[in-house]
Enzyme design. Structure first.
Site, mmCIF file in Angstrom:
data_model
loop_
_atom_site.group_PDB
_atom_site.id
_atom_site.type_symbol
_atom_site.label_atom_id
_atom_site.label_comp_id
_atom_site.label_asym_id
_atom_site.label_seq_id
_atom_site.Cartn_x
_atom_site.Cartn_y
_atom_site.Cartn_z
ATOM 1 N N ASP A 62 82.738 10.006 63.597
ATOM 2 C CA ASP A 62 82.297 8.694 64.093
ATOM 3 C C ASP A 62 83.085 7.565 63.409
ATOM 4 O O ASP A 62 83.508 6.615 64.061
ATOM 5 C CB ASP A 62 80.790 8.492 63.841
ATOM 6 C CG ASP A 62 79.938 9.331 64.787
ATOM 7 O OD1 ASP A 62 80.515 9.855 65.755
ATOM 8 O OD2 ASP A 62 78.730 9.470 64.561
ATOM 9 N N THR A 72 76.723 6.855 71.274
ATOM 10 C CA THR A 72 76.181 7.931 72.120
ATOM 11 C C THR A 72 74.672 7.785 72.328
ATOM 12 O O THR A 72 74.149 8.179 73.358
ATOM 13 C CB THR A 72 76.472 9.314 71.497
ATOM 14 O OG1 THR A 72 76.057 9.312 70.136
ATOM 15 C CG2 THR A 72 77.944 9.635 71.570
ATOM 16 N N THR A 73 73.978 7.227 71.337
ATOM 17 C CA THR A 73 72.526 7.010 71.481
ATOM 18 C C THR A 73 72.256 5.774 72.328
ATOM 19 O O THR A 73 71.419 5.800 73.237
ATOM 20 C CB THR A 73 71.879 6.841 70.081
ATOM 21 O OG1 THR A 73 72.255 7.949 69.267
ATOM 22 C CG2 THR A 73 70.382 6.780 70.170
ATOM 23 N N ASP A 86 72.558 12.160 65.066
ATOM 24 C CA ASP A 86 73.653 11.899 65.995
ATOM 25 C C ASP A 86 73.178 12.219 67.411
ATOM 26 O O ASP A 86 72.872 13.373 67.718
ATOM 27 C CB ASP A 86 74.851 12.785 65.606
ATOM 28 C CG ASP A 86 76.087 12.486 66.450
ATOM 29 O OD1 ASP A 86 75.911 12.138 67.626
ATOM 30 O OD2 ASP A 86 77.208 12.605 65.944
#
Length: 559
Positions: free
Chosen positions: A393, A93-94, A60
């Site tokens: 998520d 988020t990545t 994550d």
């Protein structure tokens, strides 16, 4: 002689110009490179050592960046991007870090050619507007009431996560929880607050398959007097309080002077009458369960248990609000304001159960619960922590689809379509903004390129083939299958990889706006003072000012 220039020593350090731009770009690229390998279903895991000495194993992006200890201000602002993305839409988020890092990387060539940062930012903002327009064009609507379709969508969005090996389990839990707390706020509009009204309780033991969504709330509490109070009540009448059920002590230092021995008895009698009156006001409404956020004295406990009322004390405010939403009660701060409509009658069962060594109170089987608890079971705490991150998520994906039921293709297809469209449009951009605009178009290819790298396929051949398919703009659904690295149509039944429109649009906006912000920085000024040597004087020394030009003109400010 030169005009004197004042130089402030030892209080400010300053860097400026292109040196700062290059340093910021380098720092942002370094942050992006750390988590580049965690994108896609074939992503690598990172092992993190947190401040408390614990170990976290995850892919994550937000969880990884949260644990990084960085000193460069540009790198810190990149980490904030991931946090912002997580709070806004809970996914991507990545991707947002990789895209922002690439946007800054491609701008480096423009800065070396002496392009002004304002010109680059203008071109980037124009590219962002056009990219969102492309997303609107290729977005596809979805029916949120179609359970199999929703299940497939949430599964495809969390296919990169650790829990994807458990099949439909996490997607099922996420859809059940978000559908439970969804509130209709207008025609065709639903609001889902997963942070306030969904609580995840992790209890080690049993198997992951034993996890479930409760139609109500579960709290880690037992009744105040287990021997005297009921631990199981069907269809309970629940009263929720935000005030203490004990004698009020004086705000200031209160002194009471007792002259006679009987005065002590009078004081105790007054206290007893006050508590009895409080309890009488509550008992008028025939409750079965009273829950308070504050304390509950022995005397109040005696009166309530005598009337057959179970009580729980010192509950968190957030838990109390969740119980109110689940059973239809109203949290009150004064018992004398109680009305029949404030009593919660929507719960089907109150029960205290022992799980492991701890007692948990369940307010379950609610008729119309607008808040819920997800009970996660599993072999170990580390497993449960990772499952919880994946579940958050999945719930965010379900929330985004319910609030805005539009989808765009994943697997790099959206980015490639945007990139191809921007490349075509760049020929019509006039002036020197043409080159930064083209650079932004190329930067969007970072996502499919990273997916290809993480699959282990030949990146150059794959990217050339993809660019060729998107160049004519015939099919915007062509992307990379993250598992095999094959070039596939995202609409195909056997593939079907999607992203929520909200997530993709937010990723583009956050990445480009952050890149523009960092490019606008032309000075980094540090006002941090050096530490004094041990034994130095306590009085702070004045900054030393000297005039350039004449050595005799050196001045020191008086102490």
């Amino acid at each position: 002689m030169h005009a004197p220039v004042l130089v402030l020593k030892d209080s400010l350090k300053c860097e400026s110009g292109s040196k700062v731009h290059h340093a910021n770009i380098q720092a942002s690229k370094s942050v992006a490179d750390i988590i580049r390998t965690t994108l896609g279903p074939r992503s690598m895991l990172k092992m993190l050592l947190d401040a408390g000495g614990g170990i976290v194993v995850t892919n994550d992006g937000n969880a990884i960046l949260r644990e990084l200890d960085l000193s460069h201000p540009a790198a810190k602002s990149m980490i904030e991007l991931s946090r912002t993305q997580d709070e806004e839409v809970g996914d991507g988020t990545t991707s947002v870090i990789i895209l922002a890092g690439e946007m800054l990387h491609v701008s480096e060539a423009c800065i070396e050619k002496n392009y002004h940062p304002s010109v680059i930012c203008r071109a980037y903002n124009q590219a962002l507007e056009d990219a969102i327009a492309v997303l609107d064009k290729i977005a596809m609507s979805v029916d949120v009431n179609d359970r199999p379709a929703m299940l497939g969508l949430v599964k495809s969005c969390i296919a990169t996560k650790f829990t994807s090996q458990f099949g439909d389990l996490i997607a099922d839990l996420a859809i059940d929880a978000t559908m439970t707390v969804g509130v209709d706020v207008g025609p065709g509009l639903r609001e889902v607050d997963i942070k306030k009204y969904i609580k995840v309780e992790k209890v080690p033991g049993c198997q992951l398959e034993d996890s479930r969504v409760l139609k109500g709330v579960m709290i880690n509490k037992d009744v105040v007097a287990p021997g005297k109070m009921r631990r199981k009540i069907l269809n309970p009448r629940i009263i929720l309080l935000g005030c203490p059920l004990e004698y009020k002590k004086g705000e200031n230092q209160t002194n009471a002077e007792l002259v006679k021995e009987e005065d002590w008895g009078v004081l105790l009698k007054m206290e007893e009458e006050y508590i009895e009156n409080l309890c009488a006001q509550i008992l008028k409404f025939k409750p079965d369960l009273v829950i308070t956020e504050k304390g509950l004295g022995d005397l109040a406990c005696h009166f309530l248990s005598k009337a057959g009322v179970s009580t729980i004390r010192r509950l968190r405010k957030t838990d109390n609000n969740r119980i109110a939403k689940a059973c239809g009660a109203v949290v009150l701060n004064k018992p004398d304001e109680l009305q029949e409509s404030d009593v919660g009658t929507g719960a089907g069962l109150f029960e205290v159960r022992k799980i492991g060594d701890e007692f948990f109170a369940f307010i379950d089987n609610c008729k119309v619960p607008k808040a819920c608890t997800v009970l996660l079971r599993g072999a170990s705490k580390d497993l449960l922590n990772e499952v919880e991150r994946n579940l958050q998520d999945a719930m965010s994906v379900a929330q985004n689809i319910i609030e805005n039921p539009k989808l765009v293709p994943s697997g790099g297809a959206s980015e490639l379509t945007v990139s191809a469209t921007l490349k075509q449009k760049s020929s019509s951009v006039e002036g020197i903004e043409k080159w930064p605009y083209e650079a932004a178009a190329i930067a969007f290819e970072a996502i499919p390129r990273t997916l290809a790298q993480n699959c282990g396929v030949n990146v150059i051949r794959t990217m050339t083939a993809l660019q060729g398919k998107h160049a004519n703009g015939e099919n915007p659904w062509i992307g990379i299958d993250g598992n095999t690295g094959a070039i596939v149509d995202m609409k195909e039944k056997k593939c079907e990889i999607w992203d929520a429109y909200n997530v993709k649009a937010q990723t583009f906006k956050t990445a480009i706006e952050a890149a523009c912000m960092l490019l606008r920085i032309d000075d980094i000024v540090s006002g941090i003072k050096k530490k004094q040597a041990p034994g130095a004087g306590q009085a702070p020394s004045k900054p030393k000012i000297e005039e350039e030009g004449d050595a005799d003109n050196e001045q020191i400010l008086p102490e």
